[in-house]
Enzyme design. Structure first.
Site, short mmCIF file in Angstrom:
data_model
loop_
_atom_site.label_atom_id
_atom_site.label_comp_id
_atom_site.label_asym_id
_atom_site.label_seq_id
_atom_site.Cartn_x
_atom_site.Cartn_y
_atom_site.Cartn_z
N ILE A 12 2.51 1.12 4.24
CA ILE A 12 2.36 -0.32 4.05
C ILE A 12 1.12 -0.68 3.24
O ILE A 12 0.85 -1.85 2.97
CB ILE A 12 2.32 -1.06 5.41
N GLY A 15 -5.44 2.93 -0.27
CA GLY A 15 -6.73 2.71 -0.90
C GLY A 15 -7.13 3.94 -1.68
O GLY A 15 -6.29 4.78 -2.02
N GLY A 16 -8.43 4.03 -1.98
CA GLY A 16 -8.89 5.15 -2.77
C GLY A 16 -8.78 6.49 -2.06
O GLY A 16 -8.59 7.52 -2.69
N MET A 17 -8.89 6.47 -0.71
CA MET A 17 -8.94 7.74 0.02
C MET A 17 -7.84 7.89 1.05
O MET A 17 -7.64 8.99 1.56
CB MET A 17 -10.29 7.85 0.75
N VAL A 20 -2.12 3.78 4.56
CA VAL A 20 -1.87 3.13 5.85
C VAL A 20 -0.37 3.08 6.10
O VAL A 20 0.40 2.63 5.23
CB VAL A 20 -2.47 1.71 5.89
N LYS A 35 -4.01 4.87 9.71
CA LYS A 35 -4.70 5.15 8.46
C LYS A 35 -4.87 6.65 8.36
O LYS A 35 -5.58 7.27 9.15
CB LYS A 35 -6.05 4.44 8.43
N ASP A 132 -18.44 -4.17 3.25
CA ASP A 132 -17.37 -4.31 2.25
C ASP A 132 -16.53 -5.55 2.54
O ASP A 132 -15.29 -5.49 2.53
CB ASP A 132 -16.49 -3.06 2.23
#
Length: 457
Positions: A12, A15-17, A20, A35, A132
């Protein structure tokens, strides 16, 4: 199935790493979000430590506006131990997605801001700094917002790592110049977020990542103007959130109180003046070297390589140096930018007579201060001034001796009116012409001492 308990259903988000997943907890019979660290990072010690730290940090927090962490584990995948975090599945969309569906009402923006601030206040009370805060990390649901992704969270007072992590548009100046993690950095990021939601643009005009990072450290933000439906105490609060000096910003608890209706300022009172904050010597010392380093090598470390949340120019036009007149690049209605990118045009015209602004006392930059003049029949511009034209109006600008842009005159074209002007001197001086829903923004910056115009429709 992870850990003999969690069945992965569908991805769903990513991200960069990490990725999810929507998953099902077979023991408790509930749907969760998991995650999962991307396979290529599974063997990276720092990445594994980061996701484990996120789980511990968020699990220690209990607040209605913070997504809850349920579990942490490591699964076997292709001979690798892959860490994962089991979290509350938030039913909603990100604030970034919500803002793209239409303009949010000031009342809704304040409600969202109050809830994010309350979540940050709870984290700060536990000695944790998110680091962030941005629209993509705020989930909007029917029951309010949830702050997510504590992957960059750190303990207040801890040493900032050498690698600069975060999203450039929301980085507080001390993130680039200080040695310690500070809760005030979250307040700064929230101030930028609220400013952008209310004003429709950033507190600074920056057309590149380098300009954006420089602006955070060196350039005073354009004060949030008085806006319909926004009480003056809230305008003043957001301007305080953007102070360069962390000690001069309000706490997250105060932000939550003011935005939530318990204003600490008298309702209806005019906002206090936004004086330029005092600068720590540390902020100014070595700034050029810091920004140069970030521009060359640091960006790949920012937010895992994610794209910056900023407007980047799709087309520019550069008038010739000296006294020669620029070449007309578009007519009164503008043209589509090169490459067929709709909505962005770039226009220059031969220099036309324009009334020069009144003589004023020089500023520290060596340029006149104050607002540029507006005239329908200008005349007599000095050398070095270029005039640019758009469907909304014309703007004349020049470059200062230190390479900053300054608007010296402008004139709207009927029926357009001037909505906002930030004349500079600045990395990018900007003016916005508006006629009902039509909004034309002209940003002028300097390249090798020559004014460059970017026209965005």
């Amino acid at each position: 199935m992870l850990g003999g308990r969690y069945t992965l259903l569908e991805p769903i988000g990513h991200g960069g790493m990490a990725v999810v997943w929507r998953a099902r907890d077979e023991v408790l019979g509930r749907t969760v979000a998991i995650k999962l660290l991307a396979g290529r990072y599974a063997d990276d010690v720092q990445s594994r430590a980061c996701i484990r730290a996120e789980a511990r940090a968020a699990a220690a927090l209990s607040h209605p506006h913070i997504a809850q962490v349920y579990d942490y584990g490591e699964a076997e995948e292709n001979g690798q131990r892959v860490p994962y975090v089991v979290m509350e599945l938030v039913h909603g969309i990100t604030l970034q997605q919500r803002s793209r569906t239409g303009v949010l009402a000031p009342k809704e923006i304040c409600r969202i801001g109050a809830q994010v601030a309350a979540a940050l206040a709870a984290a700060h009370a536990d000695g944790l700094v998110h680091r962030d805060i941005k629209p993509a990390n705020v989930m909007v649901t029917r029951d309010g917002v949830k702050v997510v992704d504590f992957g960059l969270a750190a303990s207040a007072g801890a040493a900032e790592p050498e690698e600069l992590l975060g999203t450039p548009a929301y980085l507080a100046p001390e993130r680039m110049t200080s040695d310690a993690v500070e809760p005030a950095s979250d307040v700064y990021a929230l101030g930028v977020l609220l400013y952008r939601l209310l004003a429709g643009e950033s507190p600074w005009t920056a057309d590149s990542t380098t300009q954006m990072l420089t602006a955070h450290v060196k350039v005073e933000p354009f004060p949030l103007p008085s806006l319909p439906g926004v009480p003056p105490e809230i305008t003043a609060l957001i301007n305080r959130c953007l102070r360069k000096e962390p000690a001069e910003r309000p706490s997250a608890a105060e932000v939550a109180q003011v935005l939530g209706g318990g204003a600490v300022l008298r309702a209806g009172a005019p906002p206090p003046p936004v004086d330029p904050p005092s600068r720590r010597g540390k902020l100014l010392a070595g700034t050029a070297a810091t920004v140069a380093l970030l521009a060359v090598a640091g960006w790949m470390l920012l937010s895992g390589g994610a794209q910056p949340e900023s407007e980047l120019p799709a087309a520019i036009s550069v008038p010739p140096a000296g006294n020669s007149a620029p070449t007309a690049a578009s007519g009164p209605t503008g043209t589509t930018a090169p490459g067929g990118q709709p909505g962005v045009t770039s226009a220059t015209v031969p220099r036309r007579p324009t009334t020069a602004p009144e003589e004023q006392a020089p500023s520290p930059t060596g340029e006149p201060t104050g607002r540029p003049s507006a005239s329908e029949s200008p005349s007599g511009l000095p050398d070095g001034v270029a005039t640019f034209r758009s469907a909304g109006g014309t703007v004349s600008a020049r470059c200062t001796r230190v390479g900053l842009a300054r608007i010296v005159a402008f004139a709207p074209v009927n029926p357009y009116e001037v909505e906002r002007v930030n004349p500079g001197p600045a990395l990018a001086a900007v003016i916005v012409f508006r006629d009902g829903p039509s909004r034309i923004r002209i940003s002028v910056s300097c390249v090798a001492g020559i004014p460059v115009a970017v026209v965005t429709i």
